[in-house]
Design an enzyme around this catalytic site. Structure first.
Site, PDB file in Angstrom:
ATOM      1  N   GLU A 194      -2.935 -30.550   8.151  1.00 22.93           N
ATOM      2  CA  GLU A 194      -3.236 -29.866   7.232  1.00 22.93           C
ATOM      3  C   GLU A 194      -4.285 -29.151   6.921  1.00 22.93           C
ATOM      4  OE1 GLU A 194      -4.248 -30.874   2.396  1.00 22.93           O
ATOM      5  OE2 GLU A 194      -3.869 -32.596   3.711  1.00 22.93           O
TER       6      GLU A 194
ATOM      7  N   ASP B 244      -4.213 -35.159   4.240  1.00 18.70           N
ATOM      8  CA  ASP B 244      -5.151 -36.008   3.231  1.00 18.70           C
ATOM      9  C   ASP B 244      -4.264 -37.089   2.534  1.00 18.70           C
ATOM     10  OD1 ASP B 244      -7.442 -34.668   4.011  1.00 18.70           O
ATOM     11  OD2 ASP B 244      -7.219 -33.372   2.203  1.00 18.70           O
TER      12      ASP B 244
ATOM     13  N   TYR C  98       0.836  -1.273   0.082  1.00 15.92           N
ATOM     14  CA  TYR C  98       0.113  -0.127  -0.029  1.00 15.92           C
ATOM     15  C   TYR C  98       0.792   1.139  -0.039  1.00 15.92           C
ATOM     16  CZ  TYR C  98      -4.431  -2.586   0.372  1.00 15.92           C
ATOM     17  OH  TYR C  98      -5.474  -3.279   0.130  1.00 15.92           O
TER      18      TYR C  98
END
Length: 390
Positions: A218, A271, A132
């Protein structure tokens, strides 16, 4: 290109003025090693800018050379460290007289200018603050994020030493207490919800914990389920942390800090798919893009607790909870099997080859198809007890 060139030379003039009026604002109460670190960083930047000024004085177009952070050819593997950038890494040349790179040249100079002032004044800014500061020049937050890492790699200085912080996306909970750099006391156990991972891991001190292990999770959904089931206290004292998918640097730094401080086992719960395996590998072995910081980001002791592809058959996870591998999954899996660190992990290799054969994947949540509380009441306790960790 005219506006970009103007931005470029404006930054050169600003930096040259800073060098001519270099009054370091380093407080007397700082440790000597911090002061040396500050001076080294300022000297690195000064040398770069003096090189640019020298080129201009000779009528030559200034250039910057950045180590290539995206090539596997630039990294080597060490089982004790992970993926680390090779000393003879190839470089990318950023030219100030080339339309395709002049913008990046100006962006690098702008951020170097910001870093110089921050280090000089011993103050900090976030990457979002930098964006910014000049949104028109940078164009996107992603550009700032990438260039800050490029500069860190170019200067061979850890990003946190550049006084540029990143907002953390990770969360942590469990048997853990520590003090932030500003004196704030954090108690991850007494909080009713998870605590956001600090944006300044280097400033954390007085870490206290009775945890028996750290569990990297995860996904945020699984992390929240563990919290809801009071996993951190029911089984035994432990710490759970999530980077909410692909981990940010702060989450990785925090895991490394816990490992260095507590010397307890670190497990990964991901997973049973190529994406989850890659996330676990990043915690354990690091990434190509951040290989120049491998010593502070990798945790080679990370162990794969689950969800294993072999678990899907062993536990007879219902077929409707399994998901066929996509072409992209198969490509990612093939890529993972070629990674240099797989030769040191034959058990991992067997699991991934099984996934290739069965051509199915599964999320951790698939265990709920067996029983709603199967993950926290049976799966994780049995895994940890079988391994002799609790």
């Amino acid at each position: 290109m005219g506006t970009q060139a103007a931005e470029l030379f404006t930054e050169i003039d600003k930096l040259r003025a800073q060098l001519l009026n270099n009054v370091e604002v380093i407080t007397d109460c700082q440790r000597v090693d911090e002061e040396i670190s500050h001076r080294e960083i300022l000297t690195h930047i000064e040398n770069i800018i003096l090189g640019i000024v020298t080129s201009l004085s000779k009528g030559e177009a200034p250039v910057l050379t950045l180590p290539n952070r995206s090539s596997w050819a630039n990294v080597s593997f060490d089982s004790a460290i992970g993926l680390q950038m090779s000393s003879g890494a190839s470089v990318s040349v950023i030219r100030s007289d080339c339309p395709s790179s002049v913008t990046k040249f100006a962006q690098i100079l702008k951020i170097l200018s910001v870093i110089y002032r921050l280090v000089q004044r011993n103050s900090y800014a976030t990457k979002r603050d930098i964006y910014y500061n000049n949104t028109q020049l940078f164009g996107s937050q992603t550009a700032v994020d990438s260039i800050v890492d490029d500069i860190s790699c170019m200067l061979k200085v850890p990003r946190r030493s550049l006084h540029v912080l990143a907002t953390s996306k990770g969360f942590i909970a469990g048997d853990l207490r520590y003090i932030e750099e500003d004196g704030t006391r954090i108690d991850c156990h007494s909080s009713s919800a998870a605590v956001a991972v600090s944006s300044n891991i280097g400033g954390i001190k007085n870490i206290v914990s009775s945890a028996k292990f750290v569990l990297i999770v995860e996904k945020d959904a699984t992390f929240q389920r563990l919290l809801d089931d009071d996993f951190c206290t029911k089984l035994c004292p432990c710490i759970i942390i999530t980077g909410k998918g692909m981990p940010d640097v702060n989450s990785r730094l925090m895991v490394r800090k816990l490992w260095d401080t507590l010397h307890i086992p670190i497990f990964a719960l991901v997973d049973a798919d190529p994406h989850g395996i890659e996330i676990m590998c990043i915690y354990k072995y690091g990434s190509v893009a951040m290989s120049f910081e491998a010593h502070s980001l990798t945790v080679p002791s990370v162990m794969w607790l689950g969800l294993l592809p072999s678990d899907l058959q062993r536990l007879r996870v219902p077929e409707d909870a399994l998901i066929p591998l996509t072409k992209r999954d198969e490509s990612k899996l093939g890529s993972l099997l070629k990674r240099p660190y797989l030769t040191s992990q034959p058990d991992w290799q067997k699991e991934m080859e099984l996934m290739q054969q069965t051509r199915v994947k599964a999320e951790i949540q698939s265990l709920a198809a067996i029983a709603p509380d199967f993950l926290t009441s049976i799966y994780l306790p049995n895994k940890l007890r079988y391994g002799g960790w609790i």
